[in-house]
Design an enzyme around this catalytic site. Structure first.
Site, mmCIF file in Angstrom:
data_model
loop_
_atom_site.group_PDB
_atom_site.id
_atom_site.type_symbol
_atom_site.label_atom_id
_atom_site.label_comp_id
_atom_site.label_asym_id
_atom_site.label_seq_id
_atom_site.Cartn_x
_atom_site.Cartn_y
_atom_site.Cartn_z
ATOM 1 N N THR A 18 13.003 17.622 72.850
ATOM 2 C CA THR A 18 13.230 16.615 71.813
ATOM 3 C C THR A 18 12.367 16.840 70.586
ATOM 4 O O THR A 18 12.617 16.250 69.546
ATOM 5 C CB THR A 18 13.000 15.198 72.383
ATOM 6 N N ASP A 59 16.336 6.572 73.101
ATOM 7 C CA ASP A 59 17.073 7.706 72.540
ATOM 8 C C ASP A 59 17.013 8.997 73.354
ATOM 9 O O ASP A 59 18.028 9.518 73.819
ATOM 10 C CB ASP A 59 16.625 7.962 71.097
ATOM 11 N N GLU A 65 4.166 11.676 74.123
ATOM 12 C CA GLU A 65 3.912 12.509 72.944
ATOM 13 C C GLU A 65 3.219 13.807 73.321
ATOM 14 O O GLU A 65 3.489 14.862 72.738
ATOM 15 C CB GLU A 65 3.071 11.734 71.925
ATOM 16 N N GLU A 88 15.992 13.761 62.299
ATOM 17 C CA GLU A 88 17.198 13.555 63.110
ATOM 18 C C GLU A 88 18.502 13.807 62.369
ATOM 19 O O GLU A 88 19.467 14.327 62.949
ATOM 20 C CB GLU A 88 17.188 12.138 63.695
ATOM 21 N N GLU A 125 14.032 4.566 57.194
ATOM 22 C CA GLU A 125 13.600 4.460 58.587
ATOM 23 C C GLU A 125 14.522 3.541 59.386
ATOM 24 O O GLU A 125 14.912 3.869 60.505
ATOM 25 C CB GLU A 125 12.154 3.943 58.630
#
Length: 532
Positions: A522, A280, A132, A426, A388
């Site tokens: 990302t 991902d 993160e 996304e 979600e």
């Protein structure tokens, strides 16, 4: 990668009701409900881009008033939280978007903040996530540096501009130096959860492909800017364990890998995978590193192609009640699991980016199928926002023994397994790539509808909050958290699809012939392509 627990919940049948117009400090007004778009509405791209900017400024002002320089605004209570170590995650995540939107006051505020952050200090009891921290802080600073040194030099701080930008790069180096010990393992794979004050970790022996494989763009860019190969070498050594997975059974199909890897041995420990959270962005970065520098990262390109071809061959799934829909199944070995996540819905955009840059139509066609499938998760719910986690597993559906859920599944092809929405980007990210590849205005319309639905449902006081239930009008309650990626991703993608389509920072600038000058990490922070 923001991993969620897979939990099933009963549904209510979706319906729509009116919502009051919002009172942003501009001419911004919404239609009476997310599904009502009056014929007199200004639908020009310029108008929509301005409304997205207004939403960004509204959210920023609330954050700056009640939370800055902490990490996040808690908009329900007008307070703040520090889930990202108290270094100002929302501010750093907002920088690249504020630059693209040309908001000089916000840019000045964030650049001033970055110069005084002490990345060597943090709560000794709260771990620092290498993943993160890399995608938000390091990526955000490097992107701000690239943009303000390049096409947005006019937005650089008017006083000591070069000195301020040099300080951003210096702060990036300090942050990387603080975290670099994570990679000092026998395999080179890093620990994720760090305690920098005493250079320790939580001793978790496992990491995931996303956690370990979504570092290489940022750390390589830092090396290139500093002309110091050390940072790139650390991340690229870690990546080698993922590019060559062992043992062989943990790669059930070529290019598709398991979800956990041992940081000591470098060996994968399972063959359970997907394009969802935990794995991902590993696939995402295989393609993006090649775009960043084709000369150095040809192997990454080949591994993305292998994963993409195996995905097309083995993972498409069509729900029994809606065979027209395509989603990607998760897998355990070669057994498919009919479940997916909002996180997974970047997949259409990844295939579109790959198809356009590789000039391969099969990836474009498949990417558009995936975009359509994720669009269905938005149009099915009471709020116009996708959940979600969703599933189409008929065995679990039967066990739930819910008439309402069965009716919902029959109509929409899925049932909701986790009804929350935490301001994720996304689906809109994939709309953006679909529009850039096809120039079909329907993707702009889908983005505008999603934007309005999100604003209608998540606005509370002077910000936007995660919500409990996308299938209840009004969202079923607020979680009192305005995630930093609202600034970095949701509002950026909404803006870019309506902004100047000829701008050099737009991806797929020359369509299927490639020619990208920028690549997004990302967290949607634009990084200048090497040598561009």
């Amino acid at each position: 990668m923001r991993v969620s627990t897979f939990a099933f919940a009963a549904l209510s049948i979706p319906h729509l009701s009116s919502a009051a117009a919002l009172n942003f400090p501009t001419t911004y007004r919404l239609p009476a409900s997310p599904s009502a778009y009056p014929s007199h509405e200004n639908t020009s791209s310029a108008y929509r881009a301005e409304q997205v900017k207004a939403a960004f400024k509204f959210a920023w002002d609330g954050y700056y008033k009640y939370a800055f320089p902490n990490d996040e605004l808690k908009p329900v209570t007008n307070s703040f939280s520090n889930s990202r170590n108290g270094w100002g995650a929302s501010a750093v995540d907002a920088l690249s978007t504020a630059i693209l939107m040309e908001l000089p006051e916000v840019v000045e505020q964030v650049v001033a903040h970055i110069q005084i952050v002490d990345y060597t200090k943090t709560d000794p009891n709260i771990p620092v996530s290498l993943f993160e921290t890399t995608i938000r802080y390091l990526g955000g600073m490097l992107s701000g540096y690239d943009l303000l040194k390049g096409p947005f030099a006019h937005l650089a701080p008017s006083v000591s501009g070069d000195e301020a930008l040099d300080k951003i790069l210096a702060q990036s180096k300090i942050l990387a130096d603080t975290l670099a010990y994570a990679f000092y393992t026998p395999s080179g794979l890093p620990y994720n959860n760090l305690y920098p004050l005493n250079r320790s970790t939580d001793n978790d022996p496992l990491n995931g492909p996303a956690g370990a494989g979504t570092l290489v763009l940022e750390w390589t860019r830092l090396s290139d800017l500093l002309d110091n190969p050390v940072y790139a070498a650390l991340a690229q050594r870690a990546q080698q364990n993922l590019l060559h997975p062992k043992p062989s059974w943990t790669e059930p199909w070529p290019g598709l890998v398991g979800s956990t890897v041992n940081v000591t041995s470098g060996l994968f420990t399972d063959a359970d995978g997907s394009w969802s959270g935990g794995v991902d962005s590993f696939y995402e970065y295989l393609l993006k590193l090649w775009i960043y520098d084709p000369k150095r990262f040809g192997e990454y390109r080949e591994r993305w192609i292998a994963a993409a071809d195996s995905t097309i061959a083995h993972l498409p799934s069509h729900p029994i009640s809606r065979p027209d829909i395509t989603w990607l199944a998760a897998y355990s070995g070669r057994n498919l699991l009919n479940q997916s996540q909002h996180l997974t819905c970047f997949d259409g955009g990844s295939f579109l980016l790959g198809g356009a840059t590789l000039n391969e139509q099969k990836y474009i066609d498949f990417g558009l199928e995936l975009v359509d499938g994720c669009h269905e998760t938005y149009t099915a719910t009471a709020t116009g926002i996708g959940p979600e986690i969703f599933a189409w597993n008929t065995t679990i559906l039967a066990q739930m023994n819910s008439t309402n859920t069965s009716i919902f599944f029959a109509e929409h092809g899925f049932f909701i397994a986790d009804s929350s929405y935490v301001l994720r980007p996304e689906v809109i990210e994939s709309y953006y790539h679909a529009y850039r590849v096809t120039k079909d205005p329907k993707y702009q319309d889908w983005t505008w509808q999603a934007f309005q639905s999100i604003v209608h449902t998540t606005k509370v006081n002077e910000g936007f909050s995660s919500i409990a239930n996308v299938n209840v009008v009004g969202g079923g309650g607020f979680a009192d958290m305005q995630e930093s990626f609202l600034f970095a991703e949701v509002l950026k993608y909404c803006f870019m699809i309506f902004a100047d389509q000829g701008a050099e920072w737009q991806v797929l600038d020359k369509g299927v012939k490639g020619g990208n000058k920028w690549v997004f990490n990302t967290e949607a922070h634009p990084v200048r392509v090497f040598g561009s």
